[in-house]
Design a protein around this motif. Sequence first.
Motif: not given
Length: 355
Positions: A104, A123, A153, A156-157, A187, A223
Amino acid sequence: MPERPPAHRKSKKPTGLFIPELVFFEPTALQYPKGERIMEWVKAQGIPYRMTTSHNRITNLPGETETEQYKIAKRTLVVGVRKTLTFDQSKPSADYAIPIATGCMGHCHYCYLQTTLGAKPYIRVYVNTDDVINAAKKYIEAQAPGITTFEAACTSDPLGLEHITGSLAELITFMAQEPLGRLRFVTKYQHVEPLLGLKHNGHTRIRFSINADYVIKNFEPATSRFEERIEAAGKIAKAGYPLGFIIAPIIWHDGWEEGYSELLAKLAAALPQDTGKGLTFEMIQHRFTKTAKSLIEKRYPKSKLEMDMEKRKMKWGRWGQYKYVYPDEQQTALREWITERIFEHFPEARIDYFT
């Protein structure tokens, strides 16, 4: 003398799409249409790229220190072929984790990927989505006539990578055609536009990670802002997707009651009035392992994240390590307070779990 008009506050710049600073390709990835498309995108963006023998082994990252290499790794994309098509379990979120990406771009101090990915914080995206989808179909058939749920998810996002991969759109479109298949992902990003026009048949639940202001401001760098996430949630609701929220990690801090009360009030005020029906919540308290504590303190030495093992309760984890959670009394207080606030604002919502 005439009064001066009030100064207009500048609106905050929207959180931008993730653009890697360096990309690695497995040679076999370029044999797939998605690999070719990503290579074209990388070249068009002017991003430097290199070849690698395996997406699991990137050893020549730039940076003079381990900390520098970690920061660079979080801005590094690796494009490869997913060879392991046996899916891990993903309780309590779903039956299985469906692998389309690993790693991520966010810098959430508390994230369990600190230890899950260990020395591989870069990633990874996988170009053989058809193979992943075919494997998912076999899991669905094996569990018929029951419904099989997949979490996209876990490691990861994927929404933060959708402009590069298009993999979520492929999974959503596939699941729409599967009477017994369901997709879920969570997310911290707002970039939902590629998903809004898809035919999903209500088979994909999109959840947004939310938290008290204190947590987002102190522990969630790189984010999308809370307001951006909620605006995106409204778009998802209008597009007819099942919607959910994960309050995680719930962190005991000074003023936590006010913080989580304000969170739910702001959420209720920002969403369309009819959002409550079918809405789900998941609650996850903060936890850490000794390994995570060591890595977090090394990677984010100025973090305010509380990780005092003497103040915590030990709980055996599924990965063979003790994790440190809040004592029962604190857990109960957090769960009951936030549950009451949820039902105060969303009486028709469902709470899936507290863990």
